[in-house]
Design an enzyme around this catalytic site. Sequence first.
Site, mmCIF file in Angstrom:
data_model
loop_
_atom_site.group_PDB
_atom_site.id
_atom_site.type_symbol
_atom_site.label_atom_id
_atom_site.label_comp_id
_atom_site.label_asym_id
_atom_site.label_seq_id
_atom_site.Cartn_x
_atom_site.Cartn_y
_atom_site.Cartn_z
ATOM 1 C CE LYS A 10 -4.007 -2.118 2.326
ATOM 2 N NZ LYS A 10 -5.010 -1.948 3.412
ATOM 3 C CG PHE A 58 -13.068 1.834 7.214
ATOM 4 C CD1 PHE A 58 -12.669 1.245 6.028
ATOM 5 C CD2 PHE A 58 -13.721 1.044 8.163
ATOM 6 C CE1 PHE A 58 -12.918 -0.096 5.767
ATOM 7 C CE2 PHE A 58 -13.981 -0.302 7.912
ATOM 8 C CZ PHE A 58 -13.573 -0.874 6.701
ATOM 9 N NE ARG A 86 -6.745 -11.918 5.545
ATOM 10 C CZ ARG A 86 -7.274 -10.689 5.494
ATOM 11 N NH1 ARG A 86 -7.306 -10.014 4.337
ATOM 12 N NH2 ARG A 86 -7.785 -10.145 6.557
ATOM 13 C CB THR A 92 -7.455 -5.261 9.987
ATOM 14 O OG1 THR A 92 -7.926 -6.444 9.339
ATOM 15 C CG2 THR A 92 -7.778 -4.051 9.132
ATOM 16 N NE ARG A 103 -2.570 -5.463 7.189
ATOM 17 C CZ ARG A 103 -3.761 -5.925 6.851
ATOM 18 N NH1 ARG A 103 -4.355 -6.856 7.611
ATOM 19 N NH2 ARG A 103 -4.376 -5.486 5.785
ATOM 20 C CG ASN A 113 -3.711 -2.095 6.910
ATOM 21 O OD1 ASN A 113 -3.597 -1.769 5.742
ATOM 22 N ND2 ASN A 113 -4.737 -2.777 7.372
ATOM 23 C CG HIS A 116 -5.507 -6.094 -0.269
ATOM 24 N ND1 HIS A 116 -6.763 -5.950 0.278
ATOM 25 C CD2 HIS A 116 -5.624 -7.030 -1.253
ATOM 26 C CE1 HIS A 116 -7.600 -6.763 -0.364
ATOM 27 N NE2 HIS A 116 -6.938 -7.425 -1.298
HETATM 28 P P1 ADP Z 1 -8.058 -6.534 5.724
HETATM 29 O O1 ADP Z 1 -7.210 -5.606 4.857
HETATM 30 O O2 ADP Z 1 -7.299 -7.017 6.925
HETATM 31 O O3 ADP Z 1 -8.705 -7.637 4.932
HETATM 32 P P2 ADP Z 1 -10.686 -5.264 5.754
HETATM 33 O O4 ADP Z 1 -10.969 -6.001 4.478
HETATM 34 O O5 ADP Z 1 -11.665 -5.395 6.867
HETATM 35 O O6 ADP Z 1 -9.236 -5.640 6.342
HETATM 36 O O7 ADP Z 1 -10.552 -3.702 5.446
HETATM 37 C C1 ADP Z 1 -9.924 -3.257 4.266
HETATM 38 C C2 ADP Z 1 -8.985 -2.113 4.640
HETATM 39 O O8 ADP Z 1 -9.760 -1.032 5.134
HETATM 40 C C3 ADP Z 1 -7.992 -2.422 5.771
HETATM 41 O O9 ADP Z 1 -6.839 -3.116 5.346
HETATM 42 C C4 ADP Z 1 -7.670 -1.046 6.268
HETATM 43 O O10 ADP Z 1 -6.763 -0.379 5.391
HETATM 44 C C5 ADP Z 1 -9.043 -0.361 6.184
HETATM 45 N N1 ADP Z 1 -9.817 -0.511 7.438
HETATM 46 C C6 ADP Z 1 -10.451 -1.609 7.881
HETATM 47 N N2 ADP Z 1 -11.063 -1.417 9.072
HETATM 48 C C7 ADP Z 1 -10.808 -0.135 9.389
HETATM 49 C C8 ADP Z 1 -11.155 0.698 10.504
HETATM 50 N N3 ADP Z 1 -11.889 0.232 11.531
HETATM 51 N N4 ADP Z 1 -10.717 1.969 10.513
HETATM 52 C C9 ADP Z 1 -9.969 2.460 9.493
HETATM 53 N N5 ADP Z 1 -9.607 1.742 8.397
HETATM 54 C C10 ADP Z 1 -10.006 0.461 8.351
HETATM 55 MG MG MG Z 2 -10.097 -7.506 3.367
#
Ligand code: ADP
Ligand code: MG
Length: 139
Positions: A10, A58, A86, A92, A103, A113, A116
């Site tokens: 990212k 978000f 993962r 996350t 992360r 973070n 992805h």
């Molecule tokens: P992941 O990337 O771990 O699969 P998600 O698919 O739930 O997580 O969310 C996609 C992306 O959105 C996250 O990687 C992060 O960049 C952002 N995100 C997720 N949850 C939050 C949150 N509570 N507050 C701010 N940003 C968030």
């Molecule tokens: Mg996701």
Amino acid sequence: MVERTFSMIKPDATNRNLTGKINSMIESAGFRIIAQKKTRMTLEQAKKFYEVHKDKPFYNDLCKFMSSAPIVVQVLEKENAISNYRTLMGATNPYNADAGTIRKEFAISTTENSVHGSDASETAAAEIKFFFSEIEIVG
Ligand code: ADP
Ligand code: MG
């Protein structure tokens, strides 16, 4: 089963020149990077990529962030690539990420973070197709 997953490095990580360090963790964990390119999403493309989150609070900040600077997109191949990547990514929210995860090592916040990774085989196939054509995946 050998499978493929989709990965993105990212903007927070490309901005800090962390592509090589993250790729080193990916390769050390046994993944083969079978396709890779640096690109930058428009705001519209980021909104489409993260459409599944469109009702989340978000969503707007996420799409702004993801289109703010270049990303590195990849196809990774390994046994159980989807769930293993993962695990390597970590939670996350980096505060909750285990030691030794990407992360934990590099993420700045829950939004910024660093990486992805696809969460299921259907999303992996769709996300790979979003960025790569068949001829760009060299195995
Ligand atoms: P992941 O990337 O771990 O699969 P998600 O698919 O739930 O997580 O969310 C996609 C992306 O959105 C996250 O990687 C992060 O960049 C952002 N995100 C997720 N949850 C939050 C949150 N509570 N507050 C701010 N940003 C968030
Ligand atoms: Mg996701």
